[in-house]
Enzyme design. Structure first.
Site, PDB file in Angstrom:
ATOM      1  N   HIS A  48       0.852  -1.188   0.000  1.00 61.11           N
ATOM      2  CA  HIS A  48       0.000   0.000   0.000  1.00 61.11           C
ATOM      3  C   HIS A  48       0.887   1.236   0.000  1.00 61.11           C
ATOM      4  O   HIS A  48       0.672   2.175  -0.761  1.00 61.11           O
ATOM      5  CB  HIS A  48      -0.933  -0.030   1.218  1.00 61.11           C
ATOM      6  CG  HIS A  48      -1.883   1.124   1.295  1.00 61.11           C
ATOM      7  ND1 HIS A  48      -2.940   1.168   2.147  1.00 61.11           N
ATOM      8  CD2 HIS A  48      -1.914   2.295   0.615  1.00 61.11           C
ATOM      9  CE1 HIS A  48      -3.610   2.307   1.991  1.00 61.11           C
ATOM     10  NE2 HIS A  48      -3.000   3.009   1.079  1.00 61.11           N
ATOM     11  N   GLU A  59       0.801   8.235  -3.711  1.00 57.16           N
ATOM     12  CA  GLU A  59       1.669   7.868  -2.586  1.00 57.16           C
ATOM     13  C   GLU A  59       2.931   8.724  -2.557  1.00 57.16           C
ATOM     14  O   GLU A  59       3.416   9.087  -1.493  1.00 57.16           O
ATOM     15  CB  GLU A  59       2.027   6.374  -2.656  1.00 57.16           C
ATOM     16  CG  GLU A  59       0.838   5.454  -2.367  1.00 57.16           C
ATOM     17  CD  GLU A  59       0.376   5.506  -0.893  1.00 57.16           C
ATOM     18  OE1 GLU A  59       1.238   5.486   0.007  1.00 57.16           O
ATOM     19  OE2 GLU A  59      -0.848   5.566  -0.655  1.00 57.16           O
ATOM     20  N   HIS A  89       3.268  10.841   0.753  1.00 60.70           N
ATOM     21  CA  HIS A  89       4.252  10.292   1.696  1.00 60.70           C
ATOM     22  C   HIS A  89       5.696  10.383   1.212  1.00 60.70           C
ATOM     23  O   HIS A  89       6.603  10.634   1.997  1.00 60.70           O
ATOM     24  CB  HIS A  89       3.932   8.826   1.988  1.00 60.70           C
ATOM     25  CG  HIS A  89       2.533   8.615   2.489  1.00 60.70           C
ATOM     26  ND1 HIS A  89       2.109   9.051   3.722  1.00 60.70           N
ATOM     27  CD2 HIS A  89       1.451   8.029   1.903  1.00 60.70           C
ATOM     28  CE1 HIS A  89       0.827   8.725   3.888  1.00 60.70           C
ATOM     29  NE2 HIS A  89       0.406   8.133   2.796  1.00 60.70           N
TER      30      HIS A  89
END
Ligand SMILES: *[C@@H]1O[C@H](CO)[C@@H](O)[C@H](O)[C@H]1NC(C)=O
Ligand SMILES: *[C@@H]1O[C@H](CO)[C@@H](O)[C@H](O)[C@H]1NC(C)=O
Ligand SMILES: *[C@@H]1O[C@H](CO)[C@@H](O)[C@H](O)[C@H]1NC(C)=O
Length: 234
Positions: A56, A103, A107
């Site tokens: 993920h 992502e 992040h």
């Protein structure tokens, strides 16, 4: 009133410096998050055809969206794409790079505060490296935790992971309803120090991953006393 306004100013200053600190301070934990496609597709409109744990994300414990001008560029990870497609697939849009872009912005741009992860290639290749090193899917299989119509206890699953890696994971489930007889295993996090050695996921926890996490997705920490369903492909 005289006392009040400097007090408010001080409070405002304290709050804003806390904000500056939290958004510029280096992270102290990396969270390698795996999800189980069949469970993901219980909540999201997809048809799972993958029967292994996929990535993920790789989430630092501090900060989200740290640099909005640092655009995702898939040609910088060209050599990683075959592995990305297999290990980090976009379960909603199988041939899109949208998930990796998301992502990276959320992040990766924060992880990139560390010199060891300060490029898209370093970030994505490290995530893949850690995913293969951890090899969660094989470890669960090896210790007989396999998708099944019979239920596991939570401690069977947690026990295998803790005994093997010698650190505490964070294990998340979907709770279909209050009275359901089981919770559905959905997400497993394995945590690392900045030097990429394993770390208990409950260590540090400055922001924990409330900021990094996925409240909206419907996962929450599994209940210790409710049976766990680890769903096979339909
Ligand atoms: C799953 O389905 C998608 C879209 O139909 C396809 O691109 C992908 O290769 C399939 N994956 C596997 C492991 O069969
Ligand atoms: C944000 O990313 C851009 C593009 O890589 C870079 O030039 C800039 O220095 C970064 N800003 C910060 C604050 O790191
Ligand atoms: C993406 O990266 C490639 C390879 O480094 C580079 O040639 C290209 O200009 C970049 N594209 C954008 C839109 O920045």
């Amino acid at each position: 009133m005289r006392l009040c306004s400097p007090l408010l100013l001080c409070l405002a200053a304290a709050l804003s410096s806390a904000f500056v600190i939290s958004s510029t301070q280096m992270w102290t934990k990396l969270i390698l998050t795996h999800h189980w496609p069949s469970t993901f597709c219980v909540m999201e409109p997809c048809h799972p055809n993958i029967s292994y744990w996929t990535l993920h994300g790789l989430w630092p414990d501090k900060g989200v969206e740290c640099n909005s001008s640092w655009h995702f560029n898939s040609s910088q990870i060209e050599d990683l794409l075959p592995d990305m497609e297999k290990s980090w697939p976009d379960l909603l849009h199988p041939s899109s790079t949208g998930f990796w872009k998301y992502e990276w912005h959320k992040h990766g741009t924060c992880a990139a505060k560390a010199a060891s992860l300060d490029s898209q290639h370093k970030y994505f290749s490290k995530a893949l490296e850690l995913y293969h090193k951890v090899d969660l899917d094989s470890i669960l299989k090896k210790f007989d935790i396999t998708p099944s119509d019979k239920y596991y206890t939570f401690s069977q699953i947690e026990g295998v992971i803790e005994n093997f890696y010698r650190v505490k994971p964070k294990i998340q489930c979907v709770h279909p309803s209050k009275n359901a007889d089981a919770q559905i295993l959905g997400q497993i996090e394995i945590c690392f120090n900045p030097d990429f050695t394993l770390l208990d996921c409950d260590k540090h926890g400055y922001w924990d991953n409330r900021m990094a996490g996925d409240k909206a997705s419907g996962f929450s920490v599994c209940d210790h006393d409710t049976p766990v369903y680890y769903p096979p492909l339909q």
